[in-house]
Design an enzyme around this catalytic site. Structure first.
Site, PDB file in Angstrom:
ATOM      1  N   ALA A   1       0.832  -1.201   0.000  1.00 18.15           N
ATOM      2  CA  ALA A   1       0.000   0.000   0.000  1.00 18.15           C
ATOM      3  C   ALA A   1       0.868   1.252   0.000  1.00 18.15           C
ATOM      4  O   ALA A   1       2.056   1.207   0.293  1.00 18.15           O
ATOM      5  CB  ALA A   1      -0.906  -0.005   1.227  1.00 18.15           C
ATOM      6  N   CYS A   2       0.236   2.368  -0.302  1.00 20.68           N
ATOM      7  CA  CYS A   2       0.869   3.687  -0.243  1.00 20.68           C
ATOM      8  C   CYS A   2       1.444   3.899   1.142  1.00 20.68           C
ATOM      9  O   CYS A   2       0.764   3.575   2.116  1.00 20.68           O
ATOM     10  CB  CYS A   2      -0.166   4.766  -0.552  1.00 20.68           C
ATOM     11  SG  CYS A   2       0.322   6.440  -0.136  1.00 20.68           S
ATOM     12  N   PRO A   3       2.612   4.454   1.339  1.00 17.97           N
ATOM     13  CA  PRO A   3       3.510   5.020   0.322  1.00 17.97           C
ATOM     14  C   PRO A   3       4.601   4.061  -0.130  1.00 17.97           C
ATOM     15  O   PRO A   3       5.597   4.499  -0.680  1.00 17.97           O
ATOM     16  CB  PRO A   3       4.136   6.197   1.086  1.00 17.97           C
ATOM     17  CG  PRO A   3       4.292   5.668   2.485  1.00 17.97           C
ATOM     18  CD  PRO A   3       3.135   4.716   2.707  1.00 17.97           C
ATOM     19  N   MET A   4       4.433   2.752   0.107  1.00 19.77           N
ATOM     20  CA  MET A   4       5.529   1.818  -0.147  1.00 19.77           C
ATOM     21  C   MET A   4       6.020   1.780  -1.603  1.00 19.77           C
ATOM     22  O   MET A   4       7.230   1.730  -1.837  1.00 19.77           O
ATOM     23  CB  MET A   4       5.145   0.414   0.331  1.00 19.77           C
ATOM     24  CG  MET A   4       5.027   0.288   1.834  1.00 19.77           C
ATOM     25  SD  MET A   4       6.451   0.974   2.644  1.00 19.77           S
ATOM     26  CE  MET A   4       7.707  -0.106   1.968  1.00 19.77           C
TER      27      MET A   4
END
Lengths: 131, 189
Positions: free
Chosen positions: B15-18
């Site tokens: 998921a964001c911000p990965m």
């Protein structure tokens, strides 16, 4: 000159932690210089034990499953990622004194300072946020 | 279809911000001009990778979607990338090449950009030989024929044109300014 992002983290819940660290890591990954000033309940987000078990807001406990399903990184993971990306973490001295907390109660690699320390960092920031 | 890249970052399921954080880390280890492919399932990555490229100054090439997986392509550039002097004397403008392509003459266009740049839009029938591979692939070119060398802004094609002339090729033309301002037809892979 690189974009500079100054953040105040003043709340200590799980949602607050995600708001703070998602924005901070995304900004740092975009080559911005990022500093976060942790004050009052915000200190929970970098407290050695507390940041492993931050409370969900009352009535929102059912979102825990959603976090897992979306494969959202844990807060300790986000914190170390933020530090790895060079995010500056400043703990508020005054709040620490009021709550009787020492620097060693917090994660490694933080700075301790007063309001003036944050203002000095934030004075030429392009983006200022408060959570 | 697989596009040849220098580095693949697998952020599927994250998921964001990965996806952005992983991209940033991998980008640090690449050299200027190299191309990275980010694989992600996060729908937000479609907008985020472009915004990220915009704020970091890297060159976003395009996105391909296969099922629920997005493949984003980004080429590393340095913000202070020095524009090299155009040293090759024989140049033709984009418009002139476009006119020639629309005519009947058989001409050979050599595109010296990276495969991912080429994949997201190139001149019809252009032969893709990245600048870094040119010296090993000279055999694919006919020495006496007219060759039009093109890249994004004229820098790499300038280097390629000089190299080809050094190797004894005649009738070389550097196309300026190049694909960044190409108004004619493009083919996509």
């Amino acid at each position: 000159m690189a974009t500079k992002v100054a953040i105040i983290a003043a709340n200590g819940g799980m949602f607050d932690a995600y708001k703070v660290f998602n924005i901070a890591t995304a900004a740092a990954a975009s080559d911005a210089e990022v500093g976060i000033f942790f004050t009052f309940e915000g200190l929970n987000l970098i407290h050695k034990q507390a940041h492993h078990q931050l409370p969900m807001p009352a009535g929102a406990e059912h979102f825990a499953e959603g976090f897992q399903k979306a494969n959202v990184p844990s807060i300790p993971e986000l914190v170390s990622m933020a530090q790895e990306l060079g995010v500056k973490i400043i703990a508020c001295q005054m709040t620490m004194d009021v709550m009787n907390l020492k620097e060693e109660d917090f994660i490694d690699g933080i700075e301790v300072g007063g309001a003036a320390t944050f203002i000095d960092f934030a004075k030429d920031a392009n983006i200022s946020l408060s959570f | 279809m697989d596009i040849k890249v220098d580095r693949v970052v697998d952020a599927q399921g994250l998921a964001c911000p990965m996806p952005i954080v992983r991209t940033k880390k991998a980008m640090n280890e690449l050299n200027t001009g190299q191309v990275l492919e980010l694989q992600a399932t996060d729908k937000g990555s479609v907008a985020d990778i472009q915004a990220w490229a915009n704020s970091t100054g890297h060159q976003f090439l395009g996105t391909k979607q296969e099922g629920h997986v997005y493949r984003h392509y980004v080429r590393k550039s340095e913000p202070d990338e020095v524009k090299e002097e155009m040293t090759f004397p024989h140049t033709v403008h984009n418009d002139e090449l476009e006119r020639l392509l629309n005519g009947n003459t058989e001409i050979r266009v050599v595109d010296v950009r990276e495969p991912a740049e080429y994949a997201f839009g190139h001149v019809k029938n252009a032969l893709n030989i990245p600048l870094g591979e040119l010296e090993q692939r000279l055999g694919e070119l006919i020495p006496g024929s007219e060759l039009y060398i093109i890249c994004r802004t004229g820098n790499r094609s300038n280097l390629a044109a000089n190299l080809l002339e050094e190797k004894g090729f005649k009738n070389i033309k550097n196309v300026v300014p190049g694909m960044s301002q190409w108004n004619g037809d493009v083919e996509r892979d």
